[in-house]
Design a protein around this motif. Structure first.
Motif, PDB file in Angstrom:
ATOM      1  N   ALA A  40      26.327  -4.108   7.727  1.00 49.96           N
ATOM      2  CA  ALA A  40      25.425  -4.988   6.990  1.00 49.96           C
ATOM      3  C   ALA A  40      25.603  -4.899   5.476  1.00 49.96           C
ATOM      4  O   ALA A  40      25.048  -5.714   4.744  1.00 49.96           O
ATOM      5  CB  ALA A  40      23.967  -4.668   7.350  1.00 49.96           C
ATOM      6  N   THR A  67      18.777  -6.273   5.732  1.00 53.60           N
ATOM      7  CA  THR A  67      17.684  -6.329   6.706  1.00 53.60           C
ATOM      8  C   THR A  67      18.327  -6.360   8.097  1.00 53.60           C
ATOM      9  O   THR A  67      19.553  -6.263   8.228  1.00 53.60           O
ATOM     10  CB  THR A  67      16.826  -7.591   6.506  1.00 53.60           C
ATOM     11  OG1 THR A  67      17.607  -8.744   6.843  1.00 53.60           O
ATOM     12  CG2 THR A  67      16.337  -7.695   5.067  1.00 53.60           C
ATOM     13  N   THR A  69      18.892  -8.767   9.926  1.00 56.19           N
ATOM     14  CA  THR A  69      19.693  -9.968  10.178  1.00 56.19           C
ATOM     15  C   THR A  69      20.883 -10.113   9.231  1.00 56.19           C
ATOM     16  O   THR A  69      21.627 -11.092   9.328  1.00 56.19           O
ATOM     17  CB  THR A  69      18.813 -11.221  10.060  1.00 56.19           C
ATOM     18  OG1 THR A  69      18.248 -11.285   8.731  1.00 56.19           O
ATOM     19  CG2 THR A  69      17.691 -11.200  11.080  1.00 56.19           C
ATOM     20  N   THR A  70      21.066  -9.168   8.322  1.00 56.20           N
ATOM     21  CA  THR A  70      22.109  -9.319   7.302  1.00 56.20           C
ATOM     22  C   THR A  70      23.508  -9.400   7.904  1.00 56.20           C
ATOM     23  O   THR A  70      24.307 -10.262   7.536  1.00 56.20           O
ATOM     24  CB  THR A  70      22.051  -8.162   6.292  1.00 56.20           C
ATOM     25  OG1 THR A  70      20.740  -8.080   5.722  1.00 56.20           O
ATOM     26  CG2 THR A  70      23.061  -8.380   5.176  1.00 56.20           C
ATOM     27  N   GLN A  72      24.573 -10.295  10.863  1.00 55.11           N
ATOM     28  CA  GLN A  72      24.800 -11.557  11.572  1.00 55.11           C
ATOM     29  C   GLN A  72      25.015 -12.698  10.583  1.00 55.11           C
ATOM     30  O   GLN A  72      25.894 -13.550  10.779  1.00 55.11           O
ATOM     31  CB  GLN A  72      23.613 -11.868  12.476  1.00 55.11           C
ATOM     32  CG  GLN A  72      23.761 -13.160  13.271  1.00 55.11           C
ATOM     33  CD  GLN A  72      22.569 -13.424  14.184  1.00 55.11           C
ATOM     34  OE1 GLN A  72      21.690 -12.585  14.327  1.00 55.11           O
ATOM     35  NE2 GLN A  72      22.555 -14.601  14.783  1.00 55.11           N
ATOM     36  N   ALA A  73      24.218 -12.715   9.512  1.00 56.58           N
ATOM     37  CA  ALA A  73      24.353 -13.761   8.506  1.00 56.58           C
ATOM     38  C   ALA A  73      25.706 -13.655   7.794  1.00 56.58           C
ATOM     39  O   ALA A  73      26.369 -14.674   7.541  1.00 56.58           O
ATOM     40  CB  ALA A  73      23.218 -13.673   7.493  1.00 56.58           C
ATOM     41  N   LEU A 115      22.226 -14.990   0.856  1.00 61.53           N
ATOM     42  CA  LEU A 115      21.523 -14.106   1.793  1.00 61.53           C
ATOM     43  C   LEU A 115      20.055 -13.951   1.390  1.00 61.53           C
ATOM     44  O   LEU A 115      19.152 -13.999   2.232  1.00 61.53           O
ATOM     45  CB  LEU A 115      22.193 -12.737   1.830  1.00 61.53           C
ATOM     46  CG  LEU A 115      23.592 -12.672   2.462  1.00 61.53           C
ATOM     47  CD1 LEU A 115      24.235 -11.329   2.173  1.00 61.53           C
ATOM     48  CD2 LEU A 115      23.528 -12.928   3.957  1.00 61.53           C
ATOM     49  N   GLN A 118      17.962 -17.042   2.083  1.00 65.94           N
ATOM     50  CA  GLN A 118      17.698 -17.224   3.515  1.00 65.94           C
ATOM     51  C   GLN A 118      16.733 -16.183   4.054  1.00 65.94           C
ATOM     52  O   GLN A 118      16.339 -16.249   5.221  1.00 65.94           O
ATOM     53  CB  GLN A 118      19.019 -17.126   4.300  1.00 65.94           C
ATOM     54  CG  GLN A 118      20.003 -18.238   3.997  1.00 65.94           C
ATOM     55  CD  GLN A 118      21.325 -18.059   4.727  1.00 65.94           C
ATOM     56  OE1 GLN A 118      22.156 -18.958   4.726  1.00 65.94           O
ATOM     57  NE2 GLN A 118      21.539 -16.904   5.343  1.00 65.94           N
ATOM     58  N   ASP A 120      17.608 -13.045   4.359  1.00 62.76           N
ATOM     59  CA  ASP A 120      18.440 -12.136   5.140  1.00 62.76           C
ATOM     60  C   ASP A 120      18.850 -10.887   4.364  1.00 62.76           C
ATOM     61  O   ASP A 120      19.771 -10.164   4.780  1.00 62.76           O
ATOM     62  CB  ASP A 120      19.712 -12.861   5.619  1.00 62.76           C
ATOM     63  CG  ASP A 120      19.412 -13.901   6.693  1.00 62.76           C
ATOM     64  OD1 ASP A 120      18.572 -13.614   7.556  1.00 62.76           O
ATOM     65  OD2 ASP A 120      20.013 -14.987   6.655  1.00 62.76           O
ATOM     66  N   LYS A 148      10.729 -17.110   4.858  1.00 62.56           N
ATOM     67  CA  LYS A 148      11.991 -17.261   5.568  1.00 62.56           C
ATOM     68  C   LYS A 148      12.536 -15.914   6.002  1.00 62.56           C
ATOM     69  O   LYS A 148      12.341 -14.902   5.322  1.00 62.56           O
ATOM     70  CB  LYS A 148      13.027 -17.961   4.685  1.00 62.56           C
ATOM     71  CG  LYS A 148      12.757 -19.425   4.432  1.00 62.56           C
ATOM     72  CD  LYS A 148      13.906 -20.041   3.659  1.00 62.56           C
ATOM     73  CE  LYS A 148      13.715 -21.530   3.474  1.00 62.56           C
ATOM     74  NZ  LYS A 148      14.852 -22.143   2.740  1.00 62.56           N
ATOM     75  N   GLY A 149      13.253 -15.924   7.112  1.00 64.40           N
ATOM     76  CA  GLY A 149      13.955 -14.726   7.560  1.00 64.40           C
ATOM     77  C   GLY A 149      13.052 -13.509   7.643  1.00 64.40           C
ATOM     78  O   GLY A 149      12.006 -13.523   8.296  1.00 64.40           O
ATOM     79  N   ASN A 150      13.445 -12.467   6.964  1.00 66.06           N
ATOM     80  CA  ASN A 150      12.707 -11.206   6.957  1.00 66.06           C
ATOM     81  C   ASN A 150      11.250 -11.378   6.558  1.00 66.06           C
ATOM     82  O   ASN A 150      10.366 -10.667   7.043  1.00 66.06           O
ATOM     83  CB  ASN A 150      13.407 -10.240   5.991  1.00 66.06           C
ATOM     84  CG  ASN A 150      12.662  -8.937   5.797  1.00 66.06           C
ATOM     85  OD1 ASN A 150      12.555  -8.134   6.714  1.00 66.06           O
ATOM     86  ND2 ASN A 150      12.151  -8.716   4.591  1.00 66.06           N
TER      87      ASN A 150
END
Length: 264
Positions: A40, A67, A69-70, A72-73, A115, A118, A120, A148-150
């Protein structure tokens, strides 16, 4: 998203009638193609067109903390893309990774800003350049405003009045908001206490050598008493959670009536 991001990054660019270059446009540290997302925080470049990097060199994304989701983003945004690295220092860290802002193609905004916009990633506050740091924070702020996101998770920002919730995240990078009840100095260390029980409540520690950086940013420690602030950093401690502030960007002043998690 791209249009919104460019608007965010353009905010600090105009003063009077003078046009400035986009923020974060530091000296190029090399270019290459992203062969793999290592984790990440890092990517691996593998391309014969590299300028200052050896093939397979790992790059750490500067300016952000990841985070859930980082990674994957990053996989979606960077895999197989030609990128340029920019920064003020290309000295590898202790793991041999070069820290840099990563730009895809001709983009004027680093992938870190994408990032953040978003939701992320989190701003790490390590970028010293004021304009670049402000642009990254603006991207995070907009994502936080839009949840958004996190930031869709209400627990993304911890309440300083709930030290047990913060202590549960020991060893992690967290964002905490609350009211400073007292400012106390002990030797070369200043403590911002958020609870009446100093041993168990959440506190922020600031060494004497960090104070000039905060003062240059317009923050005097004694003035923080009874003020609401947002602080970010790595959680440590035993009986009570602590965040050690070493960079001015780790502390944000909040308005008295400002809703939790939002900064205008």
């Amino acid at each position: 998203m791209t249009r919104l991001l460019h608007l965010i990054l353009a905010l600090p660019l105009v003063a009077g009638h003078t046009a400035f270059a986009a923020p974060c446009q530091f000296e190029s540290q090399g270019d290459g193609r992203v062969a793999a997302i290592v984790d990440a925080r890092g990517v691996r470049l593998d391309d014969g067109r590299e300028v200052r990097l050896d093939d397979g060199r790992e790059v750490r994304l500067a300016g952000i903390e990841p985070t859930a989701t980082t990674k994957q983003a990053l996989t979606s945004l960077l895999t197989g893309r030609d990128v340029t690295l920019r920064g003020t220092d290309d000295t590898p860290d202790r793991y041999g990774r070069q820290g840099a802002l990563i730009f895809v193609g001709e983009s004027e905004a680093p992938i870190q800003a994408t990032l953040l916009a978003q939701g992320d990633a989190l701003v790490s506050a390590e970028i010293a350049d004021k304009d670049c740091a402000a642009a990254l924070m603006a991207a995070e702020t907009e994502a936080r405003r839009q949840k958004k996101g996190n930031w869709a998770d209400p627990s993304a920002i911890k309440n300083a009045e709930s030290p047990d919730d913060i202590l549960a995240g020991i060893g992690r990078f967290m964002v905490v908001e609350g009211k400073v009840l007292s400012v106390r100095q002990a030797g070369a260390m200043t403590y911002l206490n958020f609870g009446r029980n100093w041993t168990r409540g959440f506190a922020v520690t600031i060494s004497k050598r960090t104070q000039p950086a905060l003062e240059n940013a317009g923050i005097t420690l004694k003035s923080l008493e009874n003020r609401r602030i947002r602080v970010r950093g790595w959680v440590e401690g035993n009986s009570g959670p602590r965040i050690d502030v070493r960079l001015a960007g780790q502390v944000e002043l909040l308005g008295a009536n400002e809703p939790t998690g939002v900064r205008p």
